[in-house]
Design a protein around this motif. Sequence first.
Motif, PDB file in Angstrom:
ATOM      1  N   MET A 161       9.782 -18.187 -17.828  1.00 39.71           N
ATOM      2  CA  MET A 161       9.275 -16.917 -18.344  1.00 39.71           C
ATOM      3  C   MET A 161       8.802 -15.996 -17.231  1.00 39.71           C
ATOM      4  O   MET A 161       8.974 -14.767 -17.303  1.00 39.71           O
ATOM      5  CB  MET A 161       8.117 -17.175 -19.319  1.00 39.71           C
ATOM      6  CG  MET A 161       8.523 -17.827 -20.625  1.00 39.71           C
ATOM      7  SD  MET A 161       9.566 -16.753 -21.647  1.00 39.71           S
ATOM      8  CE  MET A 161       8.427 -15.426 -22.007  1.00 39.71           C
ATOM      9  N   TRP A 187      11.555 -12.747 -16.234  1.00 43.36           N
ATOM     10  CA  TRP A 187      10.367 -11.915 -15.997  1.00 43.36           C
ATOM     11  C   TRP A 187      10.446 -10.565 -16.710  1.00 43.36           C
ATOM     12  O   TRP A 187       9.479 -10.102 -17.306  1.00 43.36           O
ATOM     13  CB  TRP A 187      10.156 -11.706 -14.513  1.00 43.36           C
ATOM     14  CG  TRP A 187       9.080 -10.707 -14.180  1.00 43.36           C
ATOM     15  CD1 TRP A 187       9.213  -9.529 -13.521  1.00 43.36           C
ATOM     16  CD2 TRP A 187       7.690 -10.818 -14.511  1.00 43.36           C
ATOM     17  NE1 TRP A 187       8.002  -8.895 -13.419  1.00 43.36           N
ATOM     18  CE2 TRP A 187       7.051  -9.671 -14.020  1.00 43.36           C
ATOM     19  CE3 TRP A 187       6.930 -11.787 -15.186  1.00 43.36           C
ATOM     20  CZ2 TRP A 187       5.683  -9.444 -14.177  1.00 43.36           C
ATOM     21  CZ3 TRP A 187       5.565 -11.562 -15.333  1.00 43.36           C
ATOM     22  CH2 TRP A 187       4.956 -10.404 -14.844  1.00 43.36           C
ATOM     23  N   THR A 208       9.645 -11.015 -20.252  1.00 41.57           N
ATOM     24  CA  THR A 208       8.218 -11.276 -20.431  1.00 41.57           C
ATOM     25  C   THR A 208       7.421  -9.981 -20.399  1.00 41.57           C
ATOM     26  O   THR A 208       6.535  -9.754 -21.236  1.00 41.57           O
ATOM     27  CB  THR A 208       7.703 -12.237 -19.337  1.00 41.57           C
ATOM     28  OG1 THR A 208       8.455 -13.450 -19.370  1.00 41.57           O
ATOM     29  CG2 THR A 208       6.234 -12.556 -19.546  1.00 41.57           C
ATOM     30  N   TYR A 263       3.046 -12.973 -29.044  1.00 42.89           N
ATOM     31  CA  TYR A 263       2.123 -13.904 -28.384  1.00 42.89           C
ATOM     32  C   TYR A 263       1.147 -14.497 -29.398  1.00 42.89           C
ATOM     33  O   TYR A 263       0.932 -15.711 -29.443  1.00 42.89           O
ATOM     34  CB  TYR A 263       1.367 -13.183 -27.271  1.00 42.89           C
ATOM     35  CG  TYR A 263       0.227 -13.975 -26.686  1.00 42.89           C
ATOM     36  CD1 TYR A 263       0.457 -14.997 -25.769  1.00 42.89           C
ATOM     37  CD2 TYR A 263      -1.098 -13.717 -27.060  1.00 42.89           C
ATOM     38  CE1 TYR A 263      -0.595 -15.727 -25.233  1.00 42.89           C
ATOM     39  CE2 TYR A 263      -2.146 -14.443 -26.538  1.00 42.89           C
ATOM     40  CZ  TYR A 263      -1.883 -15.444 -25.623  1.00 42.89           C
ATOM     41  OH  TYR A 263      -2.923 -16.168 -25.107  1.00 42.89           O
ATOM     42  N   SER A 306       2.448 -18.672 -20.017  1.00 46.34           N
ATOM     43  CA  SER A 306       3.048 -17.725 -19.074  1.00 46.34           C
ATOM     44  C   SER A 306       2.362 -16.360 -19.152  1.00 46.34           C
ATOM     45  O   SER A 306       2.223 -15.665 -18.147  1.00 46.34           O
ATOM     46  CB  SER A 306       4.546 -17.583 -19.339  1.00 46.34           C
ATOM     47  OG  SER A 306       4.799 -17.004 -20.613  1.00 46.34           O
TER      48      SER A 306
END
Length: 230
Positions: A40, A45, A48, A59, A100
Amino acid sequence: MDNNSIYTQRSDSRISSFFAKIYGLVGIGVALSALVSYLMLYAFWENTVALISNSPWIYYLAIFGELGLVIAASSAARRNSTAALPLFLVYSALNGFTLSFIIARYTQTTVLQAFISSALVFFVMALVGVTVKKDLSGMAKALIAAVVGIIIASVVNLFIGSGGLSYIISIVTVLIFSGLVAYDNQLIKRVYDYNGGHVEDGWAVSMALNLYLDFINIFISLLRIFGNND
């Protein structure tokens, strides 16, 4: 060598195998979480960042999903269901996803320091739990009650936003889960002895889940302590 010595050696070998099975599962869970977090934060990235910026609700949905998985895995383990291990692994992977988002706030040095420190605290307290003769059940009840207090304080701090209170909560959390590491390792021995060495696989998953949760909570708390200025 007398018969008692032979029996003791065999018993030590069997309980060592039981500990090895549990810690093998803990290691797999932590490694799986670390792998997902790494992917992640590096391989995905950009995705994310997009999630954090545009879809933060994912989340929070994952957090509720984790809670459901913990309950389901614990229940399956108590019933010695074959679903216990897959549920534990799915939970570990999902936890890597949510971790993460937390780890992204800190430097690599801080994350490494927190991880190494967590591992040291974990194994020292595990050794204490295995070697101490005193029954830690009473302490465990107090620590579990303290966990409830920490949860309430954390919810309150969401509205207050006090950095000082957050720092204190992190320190107390490390102390609480360090104590639970010792208790959970003592509990492994008690479960083994109570069942006369014939312990079902469900117990191994249940113990591994407990120790995994202990480690993750210590890690997150130390991460916040070390990264206070990040």
